[in-house]
Design a protein around this motif. Structure first.
Motif, mmCIF file in Angstrom:
data_model
loop_
_atom_site.group_PDB
_atom_site.id
_atom_site.type_symbol
_atom_site.label_atom_id
_atom_site.label_comp_id
_atom_site.label_asym_id
_atom_site.label_seq_id
_atom_site.Cartn_x
_atom_site.Cartn_y
_atom_site.Cartn_z
ATOM 1 N N GLY A 95 0.641 -1.172 -0.030
ATOM 2 C CA GLY A 95 -0.027 0.149 -0.068
ATOM 3 C C GLY A 95 0.745 1.307 -0.090
ATOM 4 N N LEU A 96 2.265 1.227 -0.099
ATOM 5 C CA LEU A 96 3.111 2.273 0.038
ATOM 6 C C LEU A 96 2.883 3.215 -1.614
ATOM 7 C CD1 LEU A 96 5.154 4.462 1.312
ATOM 8 C CD2 LEU A 96 6.875 2.857 0.342
ATOM 9 N N ASN A 97 2.332 4.359 -1.455
ATOM 10 C CA ASN A 97 2.228 4.944 -2.817
ATOM 11 C C ASN A 97 3.590 5.484 -3.248
ATOM 12 O OD1 ASN A 97 2.026 7.958 -4.191
ATOM 13 N ND2 ASN A 97 -0.067 6.996 -4.094
ATOM 14 N N PRO A 98 3.887 5.329 -4.626
ATOM 15 C CA PRO A 98 5.322 5.615 -5.144
ATOM 16 C C PRO A 98 5.505 7.094 -4.842
ATOM 17 C CG PRO A 98 4.037 4.180 -6.524
ATOM 18 C CD PRO A 98 3.173 4.391 -5.439
ATOM 19 N N TYR A 99 4.726 7.836 -5.045
ATOM 20 C CA TYR A 99 5.047 9.360 -5.179
ATOM 21 C C TYR A 99 5.326 9.812 -3.950
ATOM 22 C CZ TYR A 99 2.486 8.900 -9.559
ATOM 23 O OH TYR A 99 1.817 8.409 -10.682
ATOM 24 N N VAL A 100 4.602 9.292 -2.624
ATOM 25 C CA VAL A 100 4.782 9.616 -1.245
ATOM 26 C C VAL A 100 6.120 8.878 -0.949
ATOM 27 C CG1 VAL A 100 4.053 9.050 0.962
ATOM 28 C CG2 VAL A 100 2.410 9.670 -0.679
ATOM 29 N N TYR A 101 6.790 7.707 -1.307
ATOM 30 C CA TYR A 101 7.661 7.118 -1.310
ATOM 31 C C TYR A 101 9.025 7.941 -1.763
ATOM 32 C CZ TYR A 101 11.601 4.235 -2.652
ATOM 33 O OH TYR A 101 12.892 3.500 -2.834
ATOM 34 N N VAL A 102 8.823 8.555 -2.776
ATOM 35 C CA VAL A 102 9.896 9.294 -3.282
ATOM 36 C C VAL A 102 10.129 10.811 -2.658
ATOM 37 C CG1 VAL A 102 10.908 10.740 -5.421
ATOM 38 C CG2 VAL A 102 9.780 8.380 -5.774
ATOM 39 N N THR A 103 9.279 11.186 -2.345
ATOM 40 C CA THR A 103 9.085 12.454 -1.299
ATOM 41 C C THR A 103 9.780 12.319 -0.143
ATOM 42 O OG1 THR A 103 7.134 13.261 -2.319
ATOM 43 C CG2 THR A 103 7.599 14.274 -0.510
ATOM 44 N N MET A 150 8.308 8.529 -12.343
ATOM 45 C CA MET A 150 7.947 7.780 -13.115
ATOM 46 C C MET A 150 8.445 6.525 -13.120
ATOM 47 S SD MET A 150 7.950 10.227 -16.662
ATOM 48 C CE MET A 150 9.847 10.462 -16.412
ATOM 49 N N TYR A 151 9.751 6.527 -12.646
ATOM 50 C CA TYR A 151 10.530 5.033 -12.502
ATOM 51 C C TYR A 151 9.759 4.133 -11.619
ATOM 52 C CZ TYR A 151 14.645 1.866 -12.174
ATOM 53 O OH TYR A 151 15.373 0.658 -12.211
ATOM 54 N N PHE A 152 9.424 4.659 -10.349
ATOM 55 C CA PHE A 152 8.813 3.716 -9.216
ATOM 56 C C PHE A 152 7.236 3.411 -9.501
ATOM 57 C CE2 PHE A 152 12.627 5.040 -7.074
ATOM 58 C CZ PHE A 152 13.209 3.945 -6.784
ATOM 59 N N ALA A 153 6.888 4.362 -10.505
ATOM 60 C CA ALA A 153 5.464 4.263 -10.800
ATOM 61 C C ALA A 153 5.630 2.966 -11.885
ATOM 62 C CB ALA A 153 4.861 5.499 -11.586
#
Length: 424
Positions: A95-103, A150-153
């Motif tokens: 459930g970890l969001n990729p955008y939240v993860y990068v931030t 984009m990469y982690f998405a």
């Protein structure tokens, strides 16, 4: 009359014979003395060599380490990335969001790196100007926020094996962009030029195969020691993830070209890494706030999601970026990109044998083709550098010959003038 000497009533011995025997005895004593001294000197030298041996070995070992330090650094970089792919895949499946993860990842790096950068690079860090800040802003956009989001998405929609294989096209994309910007000249009549062109075409053929052809799945023949929940789930948005991965590689290639020149203007690699993490984290925060409005997306707890961000921030946004900048300065951007296949191989082995993930025919064929194209390109690039180095050496030799001829002509002219003055 000859003098004679009597020795214990024995036969008389002539004096000359005694003198000769004495001289021989003296020579023998001298030889013995020198032999003993030589033995002492040999023992001293042997002892000295034994004392110096560890120091010499340490010096040789240090020389070997310094020589291969960029290689060892890049191996550690690829190993760090390999573990990151599986940890983030597991966190995304929970459930970890990729955008939240990068931030979160880059804001963590900001907090960790700035104290180190401030104290260790006080004298090395140049003065910040608006032009330099704008350059770092663009670097952060291309190398951190836009690229990694984009990469982690794409990792969420595909698999670790796929995204690590696509990364190998970065060198070919960098080569094409460099030609478009007239930073790279290709001699199509030479073997090195043809190798670079062929390698680029082969790499693009491989990534096209992986993107458009998924193929049958090879399941692991035994129970995996470690199982990632949802790792073998069928991804409905595989094509979407593939295009996101390719787009991130294009941004990454532009970043490699820009940062090679930025390091020369801003030689403090640790401070530059901290700046990119800070600005990239703020850019990613603005982007994520625009897309993610739910409070639950920002709450990560202290489980796998938390440790995923901690590991990725320290190992992959801190150490790896700093190591890549350092290796780029020492060996150039091509050297850095040539290690990307190592991560692909390690990810494929771990995914199949340790984590029990499926390997797809399209990813295997495309990955092998991409790696083959990458090394064709790198071979041509290496031969190009050797050719340019030999050309520069020839030019330097010609310049030396011209200078010597000019000096010879000048000295001859001065000599003739001096002779003319003497004659007058």
């Amino acid at each position: 009359m000859h003098q004679v000497l009597l020795l214990h009533d024995s036969h008389p011995i002539p004096a000359a014979t005694f003198i000769t025997a004495s001289s021989a005895l003296g020579v023998l004593r001298t030889i013995s003395f020198f032999y003993k001294e030589t033995e002492k000197l040999a023992r001293f030298r042997g002892k000295r060599e034994l004392e110096l041996e560890p120091a010499m070995a340490a010096e040789m070992g240090g020389g070997v380490w310094r020589r291969y330090a960029p290689h060892n650094m890049m191996i550690l970089v690829q190993l760090s990335y390999t573990f990151m792919y599986f940890i983030t895949e597991a966190a995304f499946n929970r459930g970890l969001n990729p955008y939240v993860y990068v931030t979160y990842r880059h804001l963590l790096v900001t907090v960790l790196l700035w104290p180190l950068a401030y104290y260790h690079e006080k004298k090395l860090r140049p003065k910040m100007t608006w032009l330099l800040f704008l350059e770092i802003f663009v670097l952060s956009l291309l190398g951190v926020s836009l690229t990694l989001n984009m990469y982690f998405a794409s990792l969420k929609y595909t698999s670790p094996t796929f995204v690590t294989s696509v990364v190998n096209t970065v060198a070919s994309i960098t080569f094409v962009i460099a030609i478009a910007l007239r930073m790279e000249i290709v001699d199509v009549k030479s073997a090195r030029g043809l190798a670079k062109i062929a390698g680029t075409v082969v790499s693009f053929a491989g990534v096209t195969t992986m993107t458009l052809y998924k193929g049958a799945a090879f399941a692991s023949p035994w129970n995996a020691p470690i199982h990632i929940q949802g790792s073998n789930a069928v991804h409905d948005s595989w094509l979407k993830g593939a295009f996101l991965a390719v787009a991130s590689c294009i941004c990454w290639s532009i970043w490699y070209i820009l940062q090679a020149s930025s390091v020369k203007r801003y030689p403090a690699e640790l401070s530059l890494t901290a700046w990119m993490a800070t600005i990239g984290g703020i850019q990613s925060l603005a982007f994520t706030l625009f897309l993610q409005h739910k409070k639950e997306d920002w709450l990560i707890g202290f489980g796998l999601k938390f440790w995923c961000i901690i590991y990725s921030g320290i190992a992959c946004s801190g150490f790896t970026v700093f190591a890549q900048l350092w290796c780029t300065e020492k060996k150039g951007p091509v050297f850095v990109t040539m290690f990307n296949p190592l991560s692909t191989i390690m990810v494929a082995i771990l995914a199949y044998f340790i984590f029990g993930e499926n390997l797809y025919v399209g990813s295997i064929i495309g990955g092998v083709v991409v790696i083959a194209g990458l090394y064709m390109l790198l071979w041509g690039k290496e031969k190009d550098q050797e050719y340019n180095a030999s050309g520069e050496e020839q030019v330097a030799n010609l310049d030396c010959e011209k200078q010597s001829k000019i000096r010879g002509a000048s000295s001859a002219k001065n000599g003739s003038e001096q002779e003319a003055k003497t004659t007058r």
